[in-house]
Design a protein around this motif. Structure first.
Motif, PDB file in Angstrom:
ATOM      1  N   ASN A 154      -6.637   5.801  -2.745  1.00 32.08           N
ATOM      2  CA  ASN A 154      -7.199   6.010  -1.419  1.00 32.08           C
ATOM      3  C   ASN A 154      -6.242   5.622  -0.283  1.00 32.08           C
ATOM      4  OD1 ASN A 154      -7.335   3.235  -1.572  1.00 32.08           O
ATOM      5  ND2 ASN A 154      -9.488   3.081  -1.056  1.00 32.08           N
ATOM      6  N   ARG A 158      -6.239   0.661  -1.694  1.00 34.22           N
ATOM      7  CA  ARG A 158      -5.493  -0.024  -0.647  1.00 34.22           C
ATOM      8  C   ARG A 158      -6.097  -1.387  -0.330  1.00 34.22           C
ATOM      9  NH1 ARG A 158      -7.691   0.435   4.551  1.00 34.22           N
ATOM     10  NH2 ARG A 158      -5.658   0.193   5.528  1.00 34.22           N
ATOM     11  N   GLU A 215      -0.274   8.182   6.613  1.00 31.64           N
ATOM     12  CA  GLU A 215      -0.259   8.209   8.081  1.00 31.64           C
ATOM     13  C   GLU A 215      -0.994   6.997   8.661  1.00 31.64           C
ATOM     14  OE1 GLU A 215       1.586  10.273   9.931  1.00 31.64           O
ATOM     15  OE2 GLU A 215       2.293  11.019   8.006  1.00 31.64           O
ATOM     16  N   SER A 216      -2.115   6.663   8.079  1.00 35.57           N
ATOM     17  CA  SER A 216      -2.878   5.499   8.532  1.00 35.57           C
ATOM     18  C   SER A 216      -2.084   4.210   8.326  1.00 35.57           C
ATOM     19  CB  SER A 216      -4.201   5.433   7.777  1.00 35.57           C
ATOM     20  OG  SER A 216      -4.905   4.280   8.111  1.00 35.57           O
ATOM     21  N   GLU A 217      -1.412   4.112   7.199  1.00 33.39           N
ATOM     22  CA  GLU A 217      -0.603   2.920   6.919  1.00 33.39           C
ATOM     23  C   GLU A 217       0.568   2.807   7.899  1.00 33.39           C
ATOM     24  OE1 GLU A 217      -1.531   0.532   4.829  1.00 33.39           O
ATOM     25  OE2 GLU A 217      -3.243   1.743   4.226  1.00 33.39           O
ATOM     26  N   ILE A 277       1.559   4.554  -3.094  1.00 31.66           N
ATOM     27  CA  ILE A 277       0.902   5.798  -2.676  1.00 31.66           C
ATOM     28  C   ILE A 277       0.730   6.787  -3.828  1.00 31.66           C
ATOM     29  CG2 ILE A 277       2.993   6.964  -1.893  1.00 31.66           C
ATOM     30  CD1 ILE A 277       0.756   7.675   0.519  1.00 31.66           C
ATOM     31  N   ARG A 284      -8.425  12.146  -2.969  1.00 33.02           N
ATOM     32  CA  ARG A 284      -7.504  12.583  -4.018  1.00 33.02           C
ATOM     33  C   ARG A 284      -8.174  12.499  -5.388  1.00 33.02           C
ATOM     34  NH1 ARG A 284      -2.083   9.300  -2.751  1.00 33.02           N
ATOM     35  NH2 ARG A 284      -1.890   9.679  -4.966  1.00 33.02           N
ATOM     36  N   ASP A 330      -3.783   6.361   2.607  1.00 35.62           N
ATOM     37  CA  ASP A 330      -3.421   7.416   3.547  1.00 35.62           C
ATOM     38  C   ASP A 330      -2.126   6.980   4.227  1.00 35.62           C
ATOM     39  OD1 ASP A 330      -3.258   9.439   5.423  1.00 35.62           O
ATOM     40  OD2 ASP A 330      -4.896   8.672   6.652  1.00 35.62           O
ATOM     41  N   ASN A 389       0.834  -1.203   0.000  1.00 33.30           N
ATOM     42  CA  ASN A 389       0.000   0.000   0.000  1.00 33.30           C
ATOM     43  C   ASN A 389       0.869   1.253   0.000  1.00 33.30           C
ATOM     44  OD1 ASN A 389      -2.371  -1.485   0.051  1.00 33.30           O
ATOM     45  ND2 ASN A 389      -2.644  -1.292   2.255  1.00 33.30           N
ATOM     46  N   SER A 397     -11.940   8.237  -2.744  1.00 36.30           N
ATOM     47  CA  SER A 397     -10.717   8.876  -2.295  1.00 36.30           C
ATOM     48  C   SER A 397     -10.893  10.379  -2.215  1.00 36.30           C
ATOM     49  CB  SER A 397      -9.595   8.547  -3.284  1.00 36.30           C
ATOM     50  OG  SER A 397      -8.447   9.283  -2.978  1.00 36.30           O
TER      51      SER A 397
END
Length: 132
Positions: A92, A44, A96-98, A37, A87, A94, A33, A85
């Motif tokens: 989709n 994802r 920071e989330s990953e 990016i 974007r 993210d 994922n 998304s």
């Protein structure tokens, strides 16, 4: 393979091994994922395991460790998150989330390794008769 109460230690060890396999797969999926990016249209992927493990555990508790086969260690599911998304390119992921998922997965993996090592140490202790 049917498990009995006597064989519950083996069942526990197999659950630890299954958890390690899932954690390793989850790590690869998270890395994939993050690597994608900037890929337009990439959606994802996620790995789900804990929910099916909870269902399997409930079945075991209800049956008293009888009629449990190898598939009762929970099923691993690889899913695509097809949600929209923020974007414009349709991606989709993210970052920071990953990163948070990666850190949580690393903690889980380390905890499972510790549990496996403890289980093996206990077995070795019993076999050697207390370190003689």
């Amino acid at each position: 393979m049917t498990i009995s109460r006597v064989d519950s230690d083996n069942y526990t060890y197999n659950l630890i091994k299954r958890g390690l396999d899932v954690s390793s797969l989850r790590s690869k999926v998270i890395a994939n994922n993050m690597a994608n990016i900037n890929t337009a249209g990439y959606k994802r992927s996620t790995v789900s395991f804990e929910d099916t493990l909870k269902d399997a555990s409930s079945d075991i508790e209800n049956t008293g460790y009888t009629n449990v086969d190898e598939n009762s260690y929970g099923q691993v599911k690889l899913d695509k998150d097809t949600s929209s998304s923020m974007r414009t390119d349709g991606n989709n992921v993210d970052l920071e989330s990953e990163k948070v998922n990666q850190a949580a997965n690393t903690l889980l993996y380390n905890a499972l390794i510790t549990q496996a090592n403890n289980k093996l140490s206990t077995t070795r202790y019993v076999i050697t008769g207390g370190g003689r």
